[in-house]
Design a protein around this motif. Structure first.
Motif, mmCIF file in Angstrom:
data_model
loop_
_atom_site.group_PDB
_atom_site.id
_atom_site.type_symbol
_atom_site.label_atom_id
_atom_site.label_comp_id
_atom_site.label_asym_id
_atom_site.label_seq_id
_atom_site.Cartn_x
_atom_site.Cartn_y
_atom_site.Cartn_z
ATOM 1 N N PRO A 58 -77.116 9.675 -16.829
ATOM 2 C CA PRO A 58 -76.831 10.715 -15.987
ATOM 3 C C PRO A 58 -76.423 12.116 -16.847
ATOM 4 C CG PRO A 58 -75.050 9.203 -15.674
ATOM 5 C CD PRO A 58 -76.241 8.608 -16.215
ATOM 6 N N LEU A 59 -75.917 11.869 -18.027
ATOM 7 C CA LEU A 59 -75.629 13.040 -18.722
ATOM 8 C C LEU A 59 -76.717 13.772 -19.499
ATOM 9 C CD1 LEU A 59 -72.611 11.427 -21.053
ATOM 10 C CD2 LEU A 59 -72.388 12.862 -18.840
ATOM 11 N N SER A 60 -76.878 14.867 -19.230
ATOM 12 C CA SER A 60 -77.802 15.905 -19.972
ATOM 13 C C SER A 60 -77.761 15.569 -21.340
ATOM 14 C CB SER A 60 -77.667 17.367 -19.883
ATOM 15 O OG SER A 60 -76.388 17.851 -20.447
ATOM 16 N N ASP A 61 -78.950 16.118 -22.114
ATOM 17 C CA ASP A 61 -78.961 15.923 -23.594
ATOM 18 C C ASP A 61 -77.966 16.676 -24.247
ATOM 19 O OD1 ASP A 61 -81.458 14.227 -23.449
ATOM 20 O OD2 ASP A 61 -82.655 16.093 -23.999
ATOM 21 N N ARG A 62 -77.799 18.021 -23.560
ATOM 22 C CA ARG A 62 -76.729 18.864 -24.190
ATOM 23 C C ARG A 62 -75.224 18.105 -23.854
ATOM 24 N NH1 ARG A 62 -77.161 24.486 -25.189
ATOM 25 N NH2 ARG A 62 -75.127 24.764 -24.539
#
Length: 181
Positions: A58-62
Motif C-alpha cells: 500500500p505504500l507508494s514508491d515515494r
C-alpha cells in the motif's frame, strides 16, 4: 574493501545459482547485501520475496523511498544510501529532500503521507517503538494496512543496512551523493 568475497555466478552451487538467476530475471537486484545473502539461498530468496511484497503493497514508491532513505541515513549505510538515492531520484524525490535527510535534517515534504512516513520511520529508529500520539496520527493519516507496511519496510531495510555495514559492502567510488560525515 568488502569483508566478504563476491561469488562469481560460475562458482555458485545449484541452489545459489537458482535463486541468483531468479532474482536477476525478476528484479535485477543481485548486488549489495545480496552478496552476503547468496551464502544462504533461502535467505536470499526470502529477502527478494519480502522486497517484492512490500514493493507492491500500500505504500507508494515515494513513501517507500522516504523510509529507505531515513533508515540508510540512520545506520550510516553507504551502499544502501547510494542505491536508495538513485532509486529516489528515479521516482521523483528531489535532491533537496535527499540532501536534507543526508544532513540529518527533517526534509520539507508537502505530502502528508510522505511526512507521516518520515516521522514514523525516524521515531521507530530512535526509540524502537511508536508513542501513542504518533501511532494515532499515523493510523489516521495512513490507515492500518499502510502503517503495517511502513513498520515492515523500516525493519526490512534495517536488515539490509546492517548487512551492508557488517560485511563492508561499499558503493562504487563515483557515488554522486555520498553520505555526509
Amino acid at each position: 574493501m568488502a569483508r566478504i568475497s563476491i561469488i562469481d555466478r560460475a562458482d555458485m552451487n545449484a541452489e545459489q545459482a537458482r535463486v541468483y538467476d531468479a532474482a536477476k530475471q525478476s528484479t535485477g537486484v543481485v548486488g549489495g547485501p545480496y552478496y552476503a545473502y547468496i551464502r544462504l539461498p533461502a535467505l536470499f530468496e526470502a529477502c527478494q520475496n519480502l522486497r517484492n511484497c512490500l514493493g507492491s503493497g500500500p505504500l507508494s514508491d515515494r513513501e517507500q523511498q522516504i523510509v529507505n532513505l531515513a533508515v540508510a541515513r540512520h545506520y550510516n549505510a553507504h551502499y544502501p544510501w547510494f542505491a536508495q538515492v538513485r532509486r529516489s531520484l528515479a521516482v521523483g524525490i528531489g535532491q533537496p529532500i535527499i540532501d536534507a535527510i543526508n544532513a540529518r535534517k527533517a526534509p520539507s515534504l508537502a505530502d502528508a503521507r510522505e511526512q507521516t512516513c518520515w516521522v514514523v520511520a525516524r521515531e521507530l529508529l530512535a526509540s524502537n517503538r511508536l508513542g501513542d500520539a504518533t501511532y494515532a496520527a499515523a493510523e489516521k493519516a495512513l490507515g492500518l494496512e499502510s502503517l503495517v507496511a511502513l513498520v515492515a519496510t523500516t525493519g526490512s531495510f534495517s536488515t539490509t543496512c546492517l548487512t551492508a555495514n557488517t560485511f563492508a559492502i561499499d558503493p562504487p567510488p563515483d557515488n554522486p551523493t555520498p553520505l555526509a560525515a
